[in-house]
Design an enzyme around this catalytic site. Structure first.
Site, PDB file in Angstrom:
ATOM      1  N   GLY A 275       0.695  -1.302   0.070  1.00 17.70           N
ATOM      2  CA  GLY A 275      -0.066   0.071   0.030  1.00 17.70           C
ATOM      3  C   GLY A 275       0.992   1.208  -0.128  1.00 17.70           C
ATOM      4  N   ARG A 312      -1.801  10.764  11.103  1.00 17.05           N
ATOM      5  CA  ARG A 312      -0.528   9.839  11.511  1.00 17.05           C
ATOM      6  C   ARG A 312       0.095  10.453  12.431  1.00 17.05           C
ATOM      7  NH1 ARG A 312       3.089   8.559   8.569  1.00 17.05           N
ATOM      8  NH2 ARG A 312       3.065   6.401   9.331  1.00 17.05           N
ATOM      9  N   TYR A 316       0.262   8.238  15.670  1.00 17.81           N
ATOM     10  CA  TYR A 316       1.476   7.462  15.868  1.00 17.81           C
ATOM     11  C   TYR A 316       2.715   8.261  16.146  1.00 17.81           C
ATOM     12  CZ  TYR A 316      -1.270   4.771  12.478  1.00 17.81           C
ATOM     13  OH  TYR A 316      -2.420   4.110  11.751  1.00 17.81           O
ATOM     14  N   CYS A 342     -10.305  21.172  18.224  1.00 17.83           N
ATOM     15  CA  CYS A 342      -9.860  21.386  19.536  1.00 17.83           C
ATOM     16  C   CYS A 342      -9.404  20.614  20.302  1.00 17.83           C
ATOM     17  CB  CYS A 342     -11.337  21.850  20.144  1.00 17.83           C
ATOM     18  SG  CYS A 342     -12.561  20.562  19.788  1.00 17.83           S
ATOM     19  N   TYR A 371      -2.313   6.493   3.929  1.00 13.07           N
ATOM     20  CA  TYR A 371      -3.010   6.523   5.088  1.00 13.07           C
ATOM     21  C   TYR A 371      -3.308   8.080   5.504  1.00 13.07           C
ATOM     22  CZ  TYR A 371      -1.569   1.873   4.865  1.00 13.07           C
ATOM     23  OH  TYR A 371      -1.379   0.492   4.783  1.00 13.07           O
TER      24      TYR A 371
HETATM   25  N1  LLP Z   1      -1.994  -6.327   3.792  1.00  9.69           N
HETATM   26  C1  LLP Z   1      -2.709  -6.298   4.900  1.00  9.69           C
HETATM   27  C2  LLP Z   1      -3.351  -7.520   5.356  1.00  9.69           C
HETATM   28  C3  LLP Z   1      -2.789  -5.122   5.817  1.00  9.69           C
HETATM   29  O1  LLP Z   1      -3.250  -5.031   6.940  1.00  9.69           O
HETATM   30  C4  LLP Z   1      -1.858  -3.854   5.091  1.00  9.69           C
HETATM   31  C5  LLP Z   1      -1.971  -2.805   6.207  1.00  9.69           C
HETATM   32  C6  LLP Z   1      -1.357  -3.880   3.881  1.00  9.69           C
HETATM   33  C7  LLP Z   1      -1.480  -5.147   3.276  1.00  9.69           C
HETATM   34  C8  LLP Z   1      -0.593  -2.750   3.323  1.00  9.69           C
HETATM   35  O2  LLP Z   1       0.534  -2.498   3.969  1.00  9.69           O
HETATM   36  P1  LLP Z   1       1.429  -1.270   3.659  1.00  9.69           P
HETATM   37  O3  LLP Z   1       2.173  -1.878   2.507  1.00  9.69           O
HETATM   38  O4  LLP Z   1       0.738  -0.052   3.245  1.00  9.69           O
HETATM   39  O5  LLP Z   1       2.375  -1.118   4.956  1.00  9.69           O
HETATM   40  N2  LLP Z   1      -2.557   3.546   9.175  1.00  9.69           N
HETATM   41  C9  LLP Z   1      -1.233   3.079   9.284  1.00  9.69           C
HETATM   42  C10 LLP Z   1      -0.730   1.917   8.537  1.00  9.69           C
HETATM   43  C11 LLP Z   1      -1.676   0.741   8.938  1.00  9.69           C
HETATM   44  C12 LLP Z   1      -1.500  -0.530   8.070  1.00  9.69           C
HETATM   45  C13 LLP Z   1      -2.406  -1.603   8.045  1.00  9.69           C
HETATM   46  N3  LLP Z   1      -2.505  -2.636   7.369  1.00  9.69           N
HETATM   47  C14 LLP Z   1      -0.112   4.234   9.196  1.00  9.69           C
HETATM   48  O6  LLP Z   1      -0.664   5.346   8.921  1.00  9.69           O
HETATM   49  O7  LLP Z   1       0.888   4.140   9.198  1.00  9.69           O
END
Ligand code: LLP
Length: 420
Positions: A275, A312, A316, A342, A371
């Protein structure tokens, strides 16, 4: 690498000066570079070309239809986690046989819909879910392909909120239970357990956790072979980290060089679910400085984008580089960049040394493509931001800013409150 570059003190997205976009479309504004999106997808695809994987872009990172379509048209599949994401995937024209569906909490209705549309497979996260999918598939008289999401109990060296492959996390099935389920798989009359899936976390900058997890899975696959269980797919998830600050994440080529020799040994069809790697550095959030506020302890730059637009930093403590859209020779100072919400958690940067800003200046919050908008909300009844995609010297609106009516369009005031 990305197509946001400072040229003569001005930030450009591809061939367009970003400040022109901010003036034309207003702020807060998400700006995406089409070329960067395509480049990142292509980089991954070509690094892995020797196994010709199905790259299922993870919709949750950025689910805008235009972004999905760019990738789907280049052969991407999609990784979804809800009925809403299935709807988006289909709206963007993704063939159902390129869709994989994870999530620990799929509802009956979501499962039914996905089966009806004929998705490639469910990534199943528990024994009870396996039974439920079998029950629903039987009712629909379909044989459904699933992959068991394994929890390899690996430390991915990332933020604890985005660690997903430890046994203390809610995700996946431990190896022993997965083995037992596979041995008994003929008790699931309407399920074909066709593969295995792992996803150990997000923003992982080194290849060692991926390698450790894949090695564990390969051992597991060997044990299955001995027991006469033969699979078709191995889904290695997403999680590849990108540059936000000073990180030096593995490149696609480096990552491939570490994991490909292992993956080839399996002889299985490889699926991946990136992603952030694809969309993270392909987008920025543009905001306007509303006020400069000095207190006895601090200086605040108050901008018109808040935690509802990009959560974010608040959630985090994530670092996003911030740069003015136009350089001015005014020196530098340490400030907190905060939004209008607020809550004291509403900040985009804290204690950051930035070029001196003044009211009316624009800033870019970098690496906000993943995200960012997808986690945005209407908190404080703020309208969600506008999104534009830049292709060379053209810009296209890919989501209009919410209207005030959008904020209330599902709400009703019962007549009794009017005394009727
Ligand atoms: N596959 C599964 C089963 C997942 O749960 C996720 C992300 C991905 C693929 C994609 O992961 P990526 O390649 O994007 O790392 N909101 C957080 C990140 C949460 C990720 C959730 N799962 C942030 O802003 O860092």
């Amino acid at each position: 690498m990305h197509e946001f570059k400072v040229i003569n003190g001005k930030l450009f997205c591809e061939k367009i000066e970003v400040e022109l976009l901010a003036r034309r479309f207003g702020t807060p504004l998400y700006v995406y570079s089409y070329q960067t999106l395509v480049d990142h997808f292509t980089k991954l695809k070509s690094a892995f070309r020797s196994v010709d994987p199905l790259i299922c872009y993870s919709v949750k990172a950025n689910s805008n239809l235009a972004i999905l379509k760019v990738l789907v048209d280049r052969g991407a599949g999609l990784d979804i986690v809800s009925g809403g994401e299935l709807f988006r995937a289909l709206q963007a024209g993704c063939p159902a046989e390129r869709i994989v569906y994870a999530s620990v909490g799929k509802t009956d209705v979501e499962i039914q819909e996905a089966i009806r549309h004929g998705i490639l497979c469910f990534n199943v996260e528990s024994g009870p879910e396996l039974e439920n999918i079998n029950r629903i598939a039987k009712k629909l008289n379909k044989i459904v392909k699933v992959a068991l999401r394994l929890n390899p109990d690996i430390e991915p060296k990332t933020h604890k909120y985005i660690t997903t492959g430890k046994l203390t996390n809610k995700f996946g099935i431990d190896l022993k239970s997965a083995y037992d389920a596979l041995l008994l798989s003929n008790q699931y009359s309407h399920i074909d357990i066709a593969g295995l899936h792992i996803h150990i976390g997000s923003q992982i900058t080194e290849s060692s956790p991926f390698v450790a997890a894949i090695k564990k899975i390969i051992k597991f696959i060997d044990e299955l072979k001995k027991a006469g269980i033969i699979l078709k797919y191995l889904n290695i998830g997403g999680g590849l980290g990108i540059v936000y600050d000073g990180e030096k994440p593995q490149t696609a080529v480096k990552y491939a060089s570490k994991v490909l020799p292992l993956l080839k040994k399996t002889g299985l069809k490889i699926i991946m679910e990136p992603g952030r790697f694809i969309v993270g550095n392909a987008g920025i959030l543009v905001a306007k400085v509303l006020y400069i506020k000095s207190t006895p302890k601090k200086k605040f730059v108050i901008v018109d984008a808040g935690m509802n637009d990009l959560i974010r930093p608040a959630l985090y403590s994530a670092y996003h580089n911030i740069i003015p859209l136009k350089a001015a020779a005014r020196g530098k100072e340490v400030v907190d960049v905060v939004g209008p919400i607020c809550e004291s958690g509403d900040f985009l940067a804290k204690g950051r040394l930035l070029p001196k800003l003044k009211e009316g200046d624009y800033i870019a919050v970098m690496s906000a493509g993943a995200y960012g908008f997808s986690m945005s909300s209407n908190y404080n009844s703020r309208r969600k931001a506008q999104e534009v995609m830049v292709v060379k010297d053209e810009s296209y609106v890919i989501r209009r800013r919410d209207a005030y009516e959008d904020l209330i369009h599902n709400e009703e005031i019962p007549l009794f409150l009017y005394g009727l």
